[in-house]
Design an enzyme around this catalytic site. Sequence first.
Site, PDB file in Angstrom:
ATOM      1  N   ASP A  25      -2.461   8.091  -1.888  1.00 50.26           N
ATOM      2  CA  ASP A  25      -3.909   8.034  -1.699  1.00 50.26           C
ATOM      3  C   ASP A  25      -4.626   7.473  -2.929  1.00 50.26           C
ATOM      4  OD1 ASP A  25      -3.249   9.371   0.603  1.00 50.26           O
ATOM      5  OD2 ASP A  25      -4.556  11.092   0.250  1.00 50.26           O
ATOM      6  N   HIS A  31      -0.299  10.195  -5.160  1.00 52.27           N
ATOM      7  CA  HIS A  31      -1.370   9.277  -5.538  1.00 52.27           C
ATOM      8  C   HIS A  31      -0.802   8.157  -6.401  1.00 52.27           C
ATOM      9  CE1 HIS A  31      -3.351  13.099  -4.596  1.00 52.27           C
ATOM     10  NE2 HIS A  31      -4.397  12.370  -4.238  1.00 52.27           N
TER      11      HIS A  31
END
Length: 223
Positions: A36, A180
């Site tokens: 993300d 991430h």
Amino acid sequence: MVIHALLAASLALTSVPASQAQVDCARVKCLALTFDDGPGATTPALLKTLKQAGAKATFFLVGKQVEKRPKVAAQAVAEGHAIGNHTYSHASLPTLLDDEILTELDSTQEIIEEATGRRPVLFRPPYGHTDERVLGIADETELAQIMWTGTTLDWQLRDAKKIKAAVLRLAKRDGVILMHDTVPATVKAMPGILKELKKRGYHLVTVTTLLRGKGPKSGVSYF
């Protein structure tokens, strides 16, 4: 212009990268690694690592980040990874009005499509904050909601060894792991993670491959 439009439309409908079309997760042990908040400064290094390992992943892109690094977003698509919408500003969607939610999603759709030639069919709500209202608006934008089976909390750990341990602890067949690509320690940990996961027999696939042709369907929440 017509040819470009037809090509973009074709890409938008192709949710499973060709390189993964032959992976049958009903027969082999699959795992989806998802990232993300990018594309960020460390995303190119992650893409290089994934390519060297022959692994595919799913990237949930933030609109304003794609504006900064459109070529990196395009590279992810070109290398066979799946991409999804992670809103324009990484807002907590349930706190917004309906038209604000729609703007967060729709503007990001346009930005990603312009950068990559592909219109996402997946979205992930920032912070995992969602509700039926958000899901309904995602349906209007023709997006399926993708959650996860485990999160590494890599943004909090920020330590390569701890992040690797978290991934290996969370790994399971048909799992979806949240990380991430904007966390440098995650990118640093990835070569060791990929090596160990492959040793354990996992095929590292996109979320769309993991769904085995049964999705994604807009307005539906998965995992």
